[in-house]
Structure formats: structure tokens, C-alpha cells
Design an enzyme around this catalytic site. Structure first.
Site, PDB file in Angstrom:
ATOM      1  N   HIS A  29       0.829  -1.212   0.000  1.00  0.00           N
ATOM      2  CA  HIS A  29       0.000   0.000   0.000  1.00  0.00           C
ATOM      3  C   HIS A  29       0.864   1.263   0.000  1.00  0.00           C
ATOM      4  O   HIS A  29       0.664   2.160  -0.831  1.00  0.00           O
ATOM      5  CB  HIS A  29      -0.903  -0.014   1.237  1.00  0.00           C
ATOM      6  CG  HIS A  29      -1.836   1.142   1.321  1.00  0.00           C
ATOM      7  ND1 HIS A  29      -3.115   1.119   0.807  1.00  0.00           N
ATOM      8  CD2 HIS A  29      -1.672   2.386   1.857  1.00  0.00           C
ATOM      9  CE1 HIS A  29      -3.700   2.281   1.024  1.00  0.00           C
ATOM     10  NE2 HIS A  29      -2.845   3.072   1.658  1.00  0.00           N
ATOM     11  N   GLU A  30       1.821   1.310   0.920  1.00  0.00           N
ATOM     12  CA  GLU A  30       2.649   2.511   1.028  1.00  0.00           C
ATOM     13  C   GLU A  30       3.578   2.665  -0.174  1.00  0.00           C
ATOM     14  O   GLU A  30       3.884   3.778  -0.591  1.00  0.00           O
ATOM     15  CB  GLU A  30       3.451   2.485   2.328  1.00  0.00           C
ATOM     16  CG  GLU A  30       2.596   2.499   3.589  1.00  0.00           C
ATOM     17  CD  GLU A  30       1.677   3.713   3.668  1.00  0.00           C
ATOM     18  OE1 GLU A  30       2.028   4.776   3.108  1.00  0.00           O
ATOM     19  OE2 GLU A  30       0.598   3.593   4.276  1.00  0.00           O
ATOM     20  N   HIS A  33       1.786   4.557  -2.816  1.00  0.00           N
ATOM     21  CA  HIS A  33       1.873   6.004  -2.594  1.00  0.00           C
ATOM     22  C   HIS A  33       3.254   6.531  -2.993  1.00  0.00           C
ATOM     23  O   HIS A  33       3.370   7.552  -3.684  1.00  0.00           O
ATOM     24  CB  HIS A  33       1.651   6.321  -1.108  1.00  0.00           C
ATOM     25  CG  HIS A  33       0.245   6.119  -0.636  1.00  0.00           C
ATOM     26  ND1 HIS A  33      -0.855   6.558  -1.329  1.00  0.00           N
ATOM     27  CD2 HIS A  33      -0.239   5.536   0.504  1.00  0.00           C
ATOM     28  CE1 HIS A  33      -1.962   6.263  -0.656  1.00  0.00           C
ATOM     29  NE2 HIS A  33      -1.606   5.630   0.456  1.00  0.00           N
TER      30      HIS A  33
END
Length: 444
Positions: A29-30, A33
Site C-alpha cells: 500500500h505505502e 503512494h
């Protein structure tokens, strides 16, 4: 590590499985980003897996510090100009930057760059799930259209009746020109101790007596189920229920459904030996084909055909479509389940908290590496979807703020953002406490 999990009765091993699953999902997920932010010209100062005291860190050539922290229950990317891990605005720090440097902050970047960076986290979760499902499709293959036996599940009293490579030409007198016809014929047969198979083997036409086509063989054991707690394993054959013999998985399903939650005794055949196990069915809400849900009594077993059909390796495009369809099915089923909980159509006990997820992680790991990876992919989809909910603090809330800015030409005021972020945090904490209550009190 996975080899240790079968003895997961220990809370420590349950925690290990949970942290391992969560760490993979958080990193994916990170990283979504981070990488889209980098491509969009937004500089990441810190990429942290975990919170709290830093255990290890390294500065890369782009000026991003990669670190592992002591509390492995999340992670974050801190971009230039952020005041904290939640991407709050550090106005004082940004004011000291030159105009060209402010472009590399999350708050000074164009709207499209900020929105893309925010959306990339959930999208990375979906992409990861899709790729895992794609790899499984490539590794396991997909059934061919021919009714050819790839393998036969071990069954008592039917050794070598069907063999790998056999082509089934008829079942109980019904011709089976393809696999679909074989399955259709099998679905019409009433439960019986055996069934007649017409086969072609090594160029010879034979007729053999084999097991009922949909026998009570365990293909899968659901985590956090009565069957998992009783120690039932994949490959086990249920031969009796409360002393009555059965030959079809449907008989097992019907008996459990009619139990109304009363304890049943299963006689299980495993590797030539039998044992009796007592199980108490649990109520569960299951999705139906029309998008609704039905409540049933279950012990957490899945079954299938007595044979494993001959398979082929799908091409990459076909495997990709299978991966996308699996991820999309998880998204739609989850949304439907949440809607039915909100409307009261199904029990809120379907909502698991961190304790329930941790126990499910350990159960999945106890079934082997493949099961654990599949579970991580499913959980990744759930995390991606949750982050898209339009709640301030979550990515979906930030996307709503960006949509407001796109329509009005200016972002929400700092005061409005503070109020909305506090409200969003309150909502999340309330949901978390409710889910933990489910795990420990209401649905334990």
C-alpha cells in the site's frame, strides 16, 4: 517461519502470522503512494514500515530514508512538507522552501499529482491481489474442456477404479463428450455408494465402478471454523454423520444445515484409518448468486469432484482476466456484505476486528504457504477497499477533499480539515472498538 505455524495454539505464533500478513499488505500500500508520488514529482522523505522507535534505516540516493520501526502494525510515507505521518501540512517548513522546491511537496504539487499519489495506495493493493491470483492461475492451471482425469482423490474401497489419463465417455449411462456434460450428468445422480463410469484407457473401452462423483471429500477447510478447530484436514473423507453412512458431499451439507447448531459426530477416513470427531456448526451469512445473502449452519468444509480434471496453463492474458475477476468478486461481495450488515439483513458478527483477523491469519498459515499467500491477497483487497471509503483520515477522504478542490477551485479550509479529520478518526476508532468487541465479547 510458515513451517512453525501448524502449532499456532501459541499466541506468539498467531501474532507472527498476523504481523507477516499485515507487513506485506502495508508495504504494498505505502509503496503505491511512494512510487506514484515519485513519478509525479513529489519527494518522499521517509518510507517507514512500522511506527515508533526506529530499528533500522538507510538513506537511498534520492534522499528517501527507508526504515523499520518497532511497532509493526502499519506504516507510512512522509513526503516533503508533511508535518506528520498522516500528511498534515507543515506550513512553516513549506514557507521556507523556494517555489521550485514547493512543487516537490504533497501540498504544493498540482491537484492531479496529489490525487494520483493518494489513490495509488489502494490501487497497489488491488494490483497485488490481482497479480497473486494471476500467478496461482498460471501455477495451478485451468481445467481443459475434455473429461479427462488429471488425478483422483484418495477414497476408501475404490483404489485404481479411475486413473490419471482416463477419458470419461459416459457416467451412469449418460454420454459425457466434454467436461461440462460430465458435471451436468454428475449433478443429476442421486447419492449412492458408487457410480458407473465408461472410460477410455490406453485405447481400450472399459466400464468401472467408482465413487459418487461429488463425494464427501474435504477440498478446503475454512479458517476460524468448527472443522479447523476439530483438526479436519484437506483430503479427509467423511464416511458417516452421527453413525449414518454418506456417499455425497450434499448429504453432509444437508445434515449440517438441518442440525440447527446441534453438535454432530463425523466419522472421518484419513490415510486408511478412521476417527470420530465432534463438531458444533456455526451460523454464517453467505453471498448468493443474486447479490444477496442467506444464513446457514456450517462447519467450514468445501468439496468438489472426485477427480481433478486435466488442466492446461492459461496464457498470460487469460490468467490476468482470471486475476481481475477474482479481485472484483471480492470487492463486490465485501460491499454487498457491508450493505446487508448496515441494513440489518445479516449479522454484524461478519465484521472481524484485528484479533479475529490475526487468528484467521494463523489458521490460513497452518494450511501451508499457498493458503497463507492466498489469504494475504484477499486481505490486501479488503484493505485497499477500506481505504477508499470516503472517511477523513483514509485515502478515500483525501480524494473527496481533492474532488472538492477540483470543483470549487480551492481546498477545504484548515479549520474544516481539522474538524473533518477529527470526525474521521472518531469514526474509525468507533468501528475498531466495535470490531474488537465482536472478536472478544459479542461474537466469540
Amino acid at each position: 517461519m510458515l513451517s512453525l505455524i501448524p502449532s499456532f495454539g501459541s499466541a506468539a505464533l498467531t501474532l507472527i502470522a498476523f504481523v507477516a500478513a499485515l507487513s506485506v499488505i502495508v508495504f504494498v500500500h505505502e509503496y503505491g503512494h511512494y512510487i506514484v508520488g515519485r513519478w509525479s514529482g513529489i519527494h518522499a522523505e521517509v518510507f517507514s514500515l512500522g511506527f515508533g522507535p526506529v530499528l533500522w534505516s538507510r538513506m537511498d540516493k534520492r534522499g528517501t530514508r527507508w526504515q523499520l520501526a518497532a511497532l509493526p502494525f502499519g506504516g507510512y510515507v512522509k513526503f516533503l512538507g508533511d508535518s506528520n505521518a498522516a500528511s498534515g501540512k507543515d506550513a512553516e517548513a513549506i514557507s521556507r522552501l523556494a517555489p521550485e522546491e514547493q512543487r516537490h511537496t504533497m501540498h504544493g504539487a498540482p491537484l492531479w499529482a496529489r490525487a494520483a499519489t493518494v489513490a495509488a495506495g489502494p490501487m497497489a493493493n488491488f494490483l497485488f491481489s490481482t497479480l497473486v491470483f494471476l500467478v496461482f492461475a498460471m501455477a495451478w492451471g485451468v481445467p481443459t474442456t475434455a473429461p479427462v482425469v488429471g488425478a483422483v482423490k484418495p477414497m476408501p474401497a475404490f483404489a485404481d477404479s479411475l486413473q490419471a489419463g482416463d477419458r470419461i465417455t459416459a457416467l451412469a449411462g449418460t454420454e459425457t463428450p466434454d467436461l461440462a456434460a460430465f458435471i451436468a450428468a454428475a449433478q443429476t445422480l442421486p447419492p449412492a455408494p458408487s457410480a458407473e463410469y465408461a472410460i477410455e484407457r490406453d485405447g481400450n473401452a472399459l466400464t468401472v465402478q467408482g465413487p459418487y462423483p461429488f463425494p464427501p471429500v474435504v477440498d478446503g477447510v475454512q479458517p476460524q471454523s468448527a472443522a479447523m478447530d476439530a483438526g479436519i484436514q484437506v483430503g479427509d473423507v467423511v464416511t458417516q454423520i452421527d453413525g449414518a453412512p454418506i456417499w455425497a458431499f450434499e448429504q453432509l451439507r444437508s445434515a449440517i444445515g438441518a442440525s440447527e447448531g446441534q453438535t454432530v459426530t463425523l466419522t472421518v477416513w484419513r490415510n486408511g484409518a478412521t476417527q470420530e470427531l465432534d463438531l458444533t456448526p456455526r451460523r454464517a451469512d453467505l453471498p448468493t448468486a443474486d447479490g444477496g445473502f442467506e444464513t446457514r449452519w456450517l462447519i467450514g468444509l468445501t468439496g468438489g469432484l472426485v477427480i481433478e480434471p486435466e488442466t492446461r496453463t492459461p496464457n498470460p492474458w487469460e490468467a490476468l482476466k482470471l486475476g481481475v475477476s477474482q479481485t472484483w468478486a471480492l470487492i463486490t461481495t465485501t460491499l454487498s456484505g457491508l450493505w446487508h450488515m448496515v441494513t440489518g439483513a445479516i449479522s454484524t458478527c461478519n465484521l472481524q476486528g484485528p484479533i479475529g483477523i490475526a487468528e484467521t491469519s494463523a489458521d490460513a498459515a497452518s494450511q501451508g504457504g499457498a493458503s497463507f499467500v492466498w489469504f494475504i491477497a484477499m486481505l490486501s483487497t479488503a484493505v485497499g477497499l477500506m481505504n477508499l471509503f470516503p472517511i477523513p483520515v483514509l485515502d478515500g477522504g483525501h480524494l473527496v477533499f481533492h474532488a472538492w478542490e477540483a470543483v470549487t477551485g480551492h481546498p477545504p479550509t484548515e479549520r474544516a480539515l481539522r474538524v473533518l479529520m477529527t470526525l474521521g478518526l472518531s469514526i474509525l476508532l468507533t468501528l475498531m472498538l466495535f470490531a474488537i468487541g465482536n472478536d472478544l465479547l459479542f461474537c466469540a
